[in-house]
Design a protein around this motif. Sequence first.
Motif, PDB file in Angstrom:
ATOM      1  N   LYS A 117       0.822  -1.226   0.000  1.00 21.79           N
ATOM      2  CA  LYS A 117       0.000   0.000   0.000  1.00 21.79           C
ATOM      3  C   LYS A 117       0.852   1.270   0.000  1.00 21.79           C
ATOM      4  N   ARG A 118       2.021   1.215   0.652  1.00 21.91           N
ATOM      5  CA  ARG A 118       2.919   2.385   0.624  1.00 21.91           C
ATOM      6  C   ARG A 118       3.403   2.648  -0.797  1.00 21.91           C
ATOM      7  N   VAL A 119       3.747   1.568  -1.486  1.00 25.52           N
ATOM      8  CA  VAL A 119       4.273   1.705  -2.838  1.00 25.52           C
ATOM      9  C   VAL A 119       3.172   2.148  -3.810  1.00 25.52           C
ATOM     10  N   GLU A 120       1.974   1.593  -3.633  1.00 24.88           N
ATOM     11  CA  GLU A 120       0.863   2.003  -4.502  1.00 24.88           C
ATOM     12  C   GLU A 120       0.589   3.503  -4.351  1.00 24.88           C
ATOM     13  N   ALA A 121       0.764   4.003  -3.133  1.00 22.92           N
ATOM     14  CA  ALA A 121       0.550   5.434  -2.905  1.00 22.92           C
ATOM     15  C   ALA A 121       1.585   6.285  -3.646  1.00 22.92           C
ATOM     16  N   LEU A 122       2.710   5.688  -3.973  1.00 21.88           N
ATOM     17  CA  LEU A 122       3.756   6.410  -4.709  1.00 21.88           C
ATOM     18  C   LEU A 122       3.530   6.429  -6.216  1.00 21.88           C
ATOM     19  N   ARG A 123       2.597   5.580  -6.682  1.00 21.43           N
ATOM     20  CA  ARG A 123       2.426   5.414  -8.128  1.00 21.43           C
ATOM     21  C   ARG A 123       2.249   6.751  -8.861  1.00 21.43           C
ATOM     22  N   PRO A 124       1.402   7.682  -8.372  1.00 28.60           N
ATOM     23  CA  PRO A 124       1.257   8.954  -9.101  1.00 28.60           C
ATOM     24  C   PRO A 124       2.570   9.740  -9.191  1.00 28.60           C
ATOM     25  N   GLU A 125       3.371   9.691  -8.132  1.00 29.78           N
ATOM     26  CA  GLU A 125       4.655  10.397  -8.155  1.00 29.78           C
ATOM     27  C   GLU A 125       5.619   9.737  -9.146  1.00 29.78           C
ATOM     28  N   ILE A 126       5.615   8.417  -9.195  1.00 29.11           N
ATOM     29  CA  ILE A 126       6.470   7.694 -10.148  1.00 29.11           C
ATOM     30  C   ILE A 126       6.025   8.018 -11.579  1.00 29.11           C
ATOM     31  N   GLN A 127       4.696   8.109 -11.776  1.00 31.68           N
ATOM     32  CA  GLN A 127       4.176   8.467 -13.095  1.00 31.68           C
ATOM     33  C   GLN A 127       4.611   9.889 -13.474  1.00 31.68           C
ATOM     34  N   ARG A 128       4.560  10.795 -12.492  1.00 26.39           N
ATOM     35  CA  ARG A 128       4.931  12.185 -12.773  1.00 26.39           C
ATOM     36  C   ARG A 128       6.408  12.289 -13.160  1.00 26.39           C
ATOM     37  N   LEU A 129       7.278  11.610 -12.414  1.00 26.75           N
ATOM     38  CA  LEU A 129       8.713  11.626 -12.732  1.00 26.75           C
ATOM     39  C   LEU A 129       8.968  11.034 -14.112  1.00 26.75           C
ATOM     40  N   THR A 130       8.264   9.944 -14.412  1.00 25.78           N
ATOM     41  CA  THR A 130       8.426   9.279 -15.705  1.00 25.78           C
ATOM     42  C   THR A 130       7.982  10.210 -16.834  1.00 25.78           C
ATOM     43  N   ASP A 131       6.844  10.884 -16.637  1.00 27.84           N
ATOM     44  CA  ASP A 131       6.338  11.796 -17.670  1.00 27.84           C
ATOM     45  C   ASP A 131       7.310  12.949 -17.911  1.00 27.84           C
ATOM     46  N   GLU A 132       7.891  13.471 -16.838  1.00 31.71           N
ATOM     47  CA  GLU A 132       8.852  14.569 -16.998  1.00 31.71           C
ATOM     48  C   GLU A 132      10.068  14.139 -17.812  1.00 31.71           C
ATOM     49  N   LEU A 133      10.557  12.930 -17.513  1.00 30.57           N
ATOM     50  CA  LEU A 133      11.722  12.436 -18.263  1.00 30.57           C
ATOM     51  C   LEU A 133      11.349  12.148 -19.713  1.00 30.57           C
ATOM     52  N   CYS A 134      10.127  11.667 -19.931  1.00 31.02           N
ATOM     53  CA  CYS A 134       9.668  11.435 -21.306  1.00 31.02           C
ATOM     54  C   CYS A 134       9.503  12.765 -22.055  1.00 31.02           C
ATOM     55  N   ASP A 135       9.033  13.801 -21.361  1.00 26.49           N
ATOM     56  CA  ASP A 135       8.930  15.135 -21.974  1.00 26.49           C
ATOM     57  C   ASP A 135      10.308  15.585 -22.453  1.00 26.49           C
ATOM     58  N   ALA A 136      11.305  15.388 -21.605  1.00 25.91           N
ATOM     59  CA  ALA A 136      12.671  15.799 -21.964  1.00 25.91           C
ATOM     60  C   ALA A 136      13.173  14.994 -23.160  1.00 25.91           C
TER      61      ALA A 136
END
Lengths: 409, 64
Positions: A117-136
């Motif tokens: 459950k702790r890791v699932e709560a991080l999913r949006p943050e992991i998605q955000r970091l991934t999207d930023e790197l994909c934008d770059a």
Amino acid sequence: MTDMIDTTVPAAPGPLPVQPPAGCPFDPPAEFGALRTEEPISPISLPDGSRAWLATRYADIRAILGDTRFSSDTTVPGYPLSGMTGGGNTANRGFIRMDPPEHTRLRRMVTREFMVKRVEALRPEIQRLTDELCDAMERRAGEPVDLVEALALPVPSLVISLLLGVPYEDHDVFQRLTGKLLSRTIAEDARESARVELRDYLDALVTAKEKEPGDDILGRLITEQQRTGEITHDDVAAFAALLLVAGHETTANMIGLSALTLMRDPETAEQLRQDPSLIRGAVEELLRFHSIIRNGPRRVATADIEIGGQLIKAGEGVVVAVPSANRDETVFADPDRLDVRRANAQHHVAFGYGIHQCLGQALARVELQVVIATLLRRFPTMRPAVPVEEIPFRTDMAIYGCHSLPVTW
Amino acid sequence: MKITLDADKCCAAGQCVLIAPEVFDQRDEDGVVVLLDAEPPAGQHAAVREAAAICPAAVIEVQE
């Protein structure tokens, strides 16, 4: 063949197989297939000339890793240390190199940090970091991009830095040192100096955090465990070393290899784009298929134990071949085929087995699910920018993968 | 089906929670397994057997 093996390890066996078959960078060493059927517990020579047993069958490997009489304590005489990466023995060796009850006590200080459950709560943050790197990456369209440097390494590295409370600005330091620690081909003295440098870096980091512990894993270890006398400053540094090293190289290499296999398998990639619910099973299958841990885990027997018809005597070392277990045809039908709908893919032992099974596996799963699904969605035409035979595969490392992966789209 | 746990052996890998989240959970303080339903309905049985088979520390015992 087994009746020819004396219970003492015979003279001059070969080394641990590490080279993939020629032209098949995604397959484990070809020797494993024959060993599984002919000599599933076979003798190998370690780099210093000492001997150990190599286990290649799924059932035997689960039996060994599931039996605490096979010790993980690297200070037990007979432990197969030679050729192990990560540095030699030290007083603060981290709980993965310990047995219960000390292993249990220390591991349970951090298990909650990585629970589902702790890791699932991080999913949006992991998605955000991934999207930023994909934008770059998108801004660099038209030029070859190294996917390892641009995405595969930064995502897990950023995430573990955030969780531990390590400044990400330091990533050059810990990535460089981790690379040296995990190299199988580096000279022993160079590995030792990398270990000392990492120890000094972490020592200074923990000292700084003792003054100002943050709301992060290291901060909580300091306020809840160190200040109450449960663990020492050096123990906190050992936790940091273990989690930092284990937390980024593994997932990074799984991302690179997974992306490459899916670029070369457009039909599967399209299935995953069409049906995003397949991604969880696909990640399990990719973990099974790639089995990036190539230099262990290792154990030493503390009693005479028969495994797969072979007596392993107390004081003898065992090296477990994870990629072989995960391609065992008696467990996984058509094991050399990547099948993202494979019903029993999660039976893999890519995270190990037994009480030492990967602490960060829930986090690794979410990172892989997010990054692979995002790559497929945002870069449907991504392809290798060089012929596959020019991609530098990590046959020299304890963790397999690609040193770099030039891509274009 | 009746499930019993030997939670002292649990290494908090969390695979049971991924496979059968209606039957297994993890306690907040250390991630050790918690049983939500010791006698789950038939629809959960396959997932529970799978969780027991995968559990790295052989914590989950299933009687049928």
